[in-house]
Design a protein around this motif. Structure first.
Motif, PDB file in Angstrom:
ATOM      1  N   UNK A  78     -37.090  36.417  98.306  1.00 44.07           N
ATOM      2  CA  UNK A  78     -36.518  36.436 100.107  1.00 44.07           C
ATOM      3  C   UNK A  78     -35.802  37.851  99.713  1.00 44.07           C
ATOM      4  N   UNK A  79     -34.558  37.875  99.270  1.00 47.86           N
ATOM      5  CA  UNK A  79     -33.427  38.942  99.115  1.00 47.86           C
ATOM      6  C   UNK A  79     -34.460  40.265  98.172  1.00 47.86           C
ATOM      7  N   UNK A  80     -34.966  40.250  97.695  1.00 44.51           N
ATOM      8  CA  UNK A  80     -35.775  41.518  97.486  1.00 44.51           C
ATOM      9  C   UNK A  80     -36.335  42.421  98.713  1.00 44.51           C
ATOM     10  N   UNK A  81     -36.885  41.234  99.068  1.00 47.68           N
ATOM     11  CA  UNK A  81     -38.429  41.567 100.581  1.00 47.68           C
ATOM     12  C   UNK A  81     -36.804  42.164 101.319  1.00 47.68           C
ATOM     13  N   UNK A  82     -35.995  41.581 101.950  1.00 45.58           N
ATOM     14  CA  UNK A  82     -34.689  41.978 102.850  1.00 45.58           C
ATOM     15  C   UNK A  82     -34.533  42.973 102.163  1.00 45.58           C
ATOM     16  N   UNK A  83     -34.375  43.244 101.267  1.00 52.81           N
ATOM     17  CA  UNK A  83     -33.812  44.884 100.591  1.00 52.81           C
ATOM     18  C   UNK A  83     -34.442  45.658 100.491  1.00 52.81           C
ATOM     19  N   UNK A  84     -35.538  45.806 100.523  1.00 52.08           N
ATOM     20  CA  UNK A  84     -36.273  46.824 100.791  1.00 52.08           C
ATOM     21  C   UNK A  84     -36.672  47.585 102.261  1.00 52.08           C
ATOM     22  N   UNK A  85     -36.678  45.608 103.163  1.00 53.62           N
ATOM     23  CA  UNK A  85     -37.164  45.541 104.736  1.00 53.62           C
ATOM     24  C   UNK A  85     -35.720  46.608 105.028  1.00 53.62           C
ATOM     25  N   UNK A  86     -34.234  46.429 104.825  1.00 51.94           N
ATOM     26  CA  UNK A  86     -33.603  46.980 104.734  1.00 51.94           C
ATOM     27  C   UNK A  86     -33.690  49.046 104.647  1.00 51.94           C
ATOM     28  N   UNK A  87     -33.674  48.488 103.251  1.00 51.75           N
ATOM     29  CA  UNK A  87     -33.856  50.353 102.848  1.00 51.75           C
ATOM     30  C   UNK A  87     -34.188  50.977 103.806  1.00 51.75           C
ATOM     31  N   UNK A  88     -35.669  51.188 103.932  1.00 53.71           N
ATOM     32  CA  UNK A  88     -36.688  51.322 105.098  1.00 53.71           C
ATOM     33  C   UNK A  88     -36.067  51.313 106.352  1.00 53.71           C
ATOM     34  N   UNK A  89     -35.353  50.708 106.641  1.00 60.17           N
ATOM     35  CA  UNK A  89     -34.845  50.392 108.601  1.00 60.17           C
ATOM     36  C   UNK A  89     -34.032  51.603 108.459  1.00 60.17           C
TER      37      UNK A  89
ATOM     38  N   UNK B  99     -42.141  28.815  94.531  1.00 56.87           N
ATOM     39  CA  UNK B  99     -42.547  28.876  95.582  1.00 56.87           C
ATOM     40  C   UNK B  99     -41.098  27.301  95.096  1.00 56.87           C
ATOM     41  N   UNK B 100     -40.488  27.725  93.628  1.00 56.05           N
ATOM     42  CA  UNK B 100     -38.979  26.782  93.500  1.00 56.05           C
ATOM     43  C   UNK B 100     -37.949  27.463  93.928  1.00 56.05           C
ATOM     44  N   UNK B 101     -36.929  27.215  94.564  1.00 59.62           N
ATOM     45  CA  UNK B 101     -35.445  26.948  94.883  1.00 59.62           C
ATOM     46  C   UNK B 101     -34.937  28.221  94.593  1.00 59.62           C
ATOM     47  N   UNK B 102     -35.016  28.634  93.629  1.00 59.52           N
ATOM     48  CA  UNK B 102     -34.054  29.589  92.811  1.00 59.52           C
ATOM     49  C   UNK B 102     -35.505  31.136  92.641  1.00 59.52           C
ATOM     50  N   UNK B 103     -36.497  31.201  92.543  1.00 58.68           N
ATOM     51  CA  UNK B 103     -37.119  32.311  93.055  1.00 58.68           C
ATOM     52  C   UNK B 103     -37.784  32.313  93.832  1.00 58.68           C
ATOM     53  N   UNK B 104     -37.683  31.247  94.481  1.00 59.85           N
ATOM     54  CA  UNK B 104     -37.836  31.726  96.020  1.00 59.85           C
ATOM     55  C   UNK B 104     -37.041  32.766  96.966  1.00 59.85           C
ATOM     56  N   UNK B 105     -35.486  31.760  96.432  1.00 58.23           N
ATOM     57  CA  UNK B 105     -34.182  32.811  97.061  1.00 58.23           C
ATOM     58  C   UNK B 105     -34.343  34.815  96.588  1.00 58.23           C
ATOM     59  N   UNK B 106     -34.891  34.795  95.170  1.00 61.34           N
ATOM     60  CA  UNK B 106     -34.936  35.938  94.604  1.00 61.34           C
ATOM     61  C   UNK B 106     -36.264  36.717  95.253  1.00 61.34           C
TER      62      UNK B 106
END
Length: 86
Positions: free
Chosen positions: A71-82, A62-69
């Motif tokens: 979130x970016x990874x999850x959004x990238x995976x969702x984007x590729x599946x979409x 839940x620290x800033x940089x790790x949470x951001x990374x």
């Protein structure tokens, strides 16, 4: 004649004696009760250690940089599946 044979922390009684059936394993010196307590204590230490590790992982994730990374990874995976579905 009452004989007993010592077998790894217990007594195997070849003949019934003192209310113990023949061929049963009797505890030696009451160690069974204390061993059960040690097992419970080991479980308690293990659970406390697991909770401590989970707390450390939660604070790291839940620290800033790790949470951001993450979130970016999850959004990238969702984007590729979409893209693959459309």
């Amino acid at each position: 004649m009452k004989e007993s044979i010592d077998v790894v922390g217990g007594l195997v009684t070849p003949a019934a004696q003192d209310g113990i059936a023949a061929g049963t394993l009797a505890p030696a010196c009451g160690r069974c009760r204390t061993e059960r307590g040690m097992v419970s204590a080991e479980w308690a230490v293990g659970i406390i250690a697991a909770i401590a590790i989970a707390g450390v992982l939660l604070s790291v994730v839940t620290s800033g940089p790790v949470e951001s990374a993450i979130l970016k990874f999850i959004l990238l995976v969702i984007k590729h599946f979409a893209v693959g579905l459309g």
